[in-house]
Design an enzyme around this catalytic site. Structure first.
Site, PDB file in Angstrom:
ATOM      1  N   GLY A 207     -38.219 109.122 -21.330  1.00 50.32           N
ATOM      2  CA  GLY A 207     -39.552 109.380 -20.497  1.00 50.32           C
ATOM      3  C   GLY A 207     -39.601 108.089 -19.530  1.00 50.32           C
ATOM      4  O   GLY A 207     -39.884 106.739 -19.925  1.00 50.32           O
ATOM      5  N   SER A 208     -39.689 108.228 -18.300  1.00 47.71           N
ATOM      6  CA  SER A 208     -39.619 106.990 -17.088  1.00 47.71           C
ATOM      7  C   SER A 208     -40.090 107.543 -15.699  1.00 47.71           C
ATOM      8  O   SER A 208     -40.305 108.685 -15.456  1.00 47.71           O
ATOM      9  CB  SER A 208     -38.447 106.338 -17.488  1.00 47.71           C
ATOM     10  OG  SER A 208     -37.469 107.195 -17.371  1.00 47.71           O
ATOM     11  N   ARG A 209     -39.472 106.599 -14.928  1.00 50.06           N
ATOM     12  CA  ARG A 209     -39.897 106.837 -13.572  1.00 50.06           C
ATOM     13  C   ARG A 209     -38.748 106.196 -12.880  1.00 50.06           C
ATOM     14  O   ARG A 209     -38.418 105.128 -13.154  1.00 50.06           O
ATOM     15  CB  ARG A 209     -41.173 106.307 -13.089  1.00 50.06           C
ATOM     16  CG  ARG A 209     -41.519 106.390 -11.462  1.00 50.06           C
ATOM     17  CD  ARG A 209     -43.067 106.088 -11.434  1.00 50.06           C
ATOM     18  NE  ARG A 209     -43.388 105.192 -10.569  1.00 50.06           N
ATOM     19  CZ  ARG A 209     -44.508 104.789 -10.218  1.00 50.06           C
ATOM     20  NH1 ARG A 209     -45.444 104.990 -10.859  1.00 50.06           N
ATOM     21  NH2 ARG A 209     -44.630 104.091  -9.120  1.00 50.06           N
TER      22      ARG A 209
END
Length: 249
Positions: A207-209
């Site tokens: 989960g990240s960007r």
């Protein structure tokens, strides 16, 4: 088949196939599988079944499907799967803007369009090069683990900046940002590497960007709230500017 040419006139062959699993999954899946087998041996079925499900979830998270990358000198393709959550005019990160004395490309200090792509745990987490060219900078910065959906995550979270320069001098910078659950950014490239557009450059676990900084005079061709696909969705065309509107429905 990797490297096969497909076009908008029907050339090539396309069919559904099971996605490959990236080698990063092996140790996590192996640990979960061993625990699953142990609990099954002990007849602890209420624990063994969830551990078996965890093995499946780990393999799904690290899936690495093939992508068909549009070819064209003006195209900037998405480096990550996910949801476009922010499109803003901002100054580029200092690490990509300053002159480091190497005479290599940099982004400069003038505000440019930044596209932020949020990756949930359900998205493919393999990141890809937005353009073809030479890797000029790979800069890792330790930091916090705020919600990657927040604007301040670009400046406070653990992150890794990558700068790619094309043969004509055009440079694109993008940043892998860790989130609440993500705890490791895994690079596949280093300065000096030659990349093709859409080539795998790294992944962020759990989960990240990813933030992409477009060149001056170039606006986003994707919309806020749009779901995009790494290596396939065209984020922008270099030199193309102007608003585009969409309707949520």
């Amino acid at each position: 088949m990797a490297g096969e040419i497909l076009d908008n006139q029907g050339r090539g062959e396309a069919s559904w196939r099971w996605p490959a699993i990236h080698p990063e999954a092996r140790k996590f899946a192996a640990i979960a599988a061993v625990l699953c087998a142990l609990f099954a041996f002990l007849a602890w079925e209420t624990v063994a079944w969830p551990m078996g499900l965890l093995v499946f979830c780990i393999c799904a998270f690290f899936r690495d499907p093939q992508r068909v990358t549009p070819q064209g000198d003006r195209y900037i393709v998405a480096p990550a799967d996910g949801l476009v959550t922010l499109i803003q005019k901002v100054p580029p990160p200092r690490e990509l803007a300053i002159d480091d004395g190497s005479a290599a490309a940099r982004l400069g200090e003038a505000p440019v369009t930044r596209i932020s792509i949020f990756m949930s745990v359900f998205d493919v987490h393999i990141n890809r090069a937005p353009i073809g060219g030479t890797v000029r900078r790979v800069i890792y910065i330790p930091g916090r683990f705020l919600n990657a959906d927040l604007d301040k995550a670009s400046e406070e979270n653990e992150r890794q900046h990558i700068l790619i320069e094309r043969g004509d001098g055009t440079a694109i910078g993008f940043t892998q940002i860790a989130g609440l659950v993500a705890r490791r950014i895994v690079p596949f490239v280093k300065p000096g590497d030659m990349l093709a557009a859409g080539q795998r450059v790294g992944l962020i676990r759990f989960g990240s960007r990813v933030d992409v900084y477009l060149p001056e005079g170039t606006d986003s061709r994707v919309l806020l709230g749009q779901k995009i696909v790494a290596g396939e969705t065209i984020l922008a065309e270099i030199g193309q500017a102007g608003p585009i509107e969409g309707i949520m429905q």
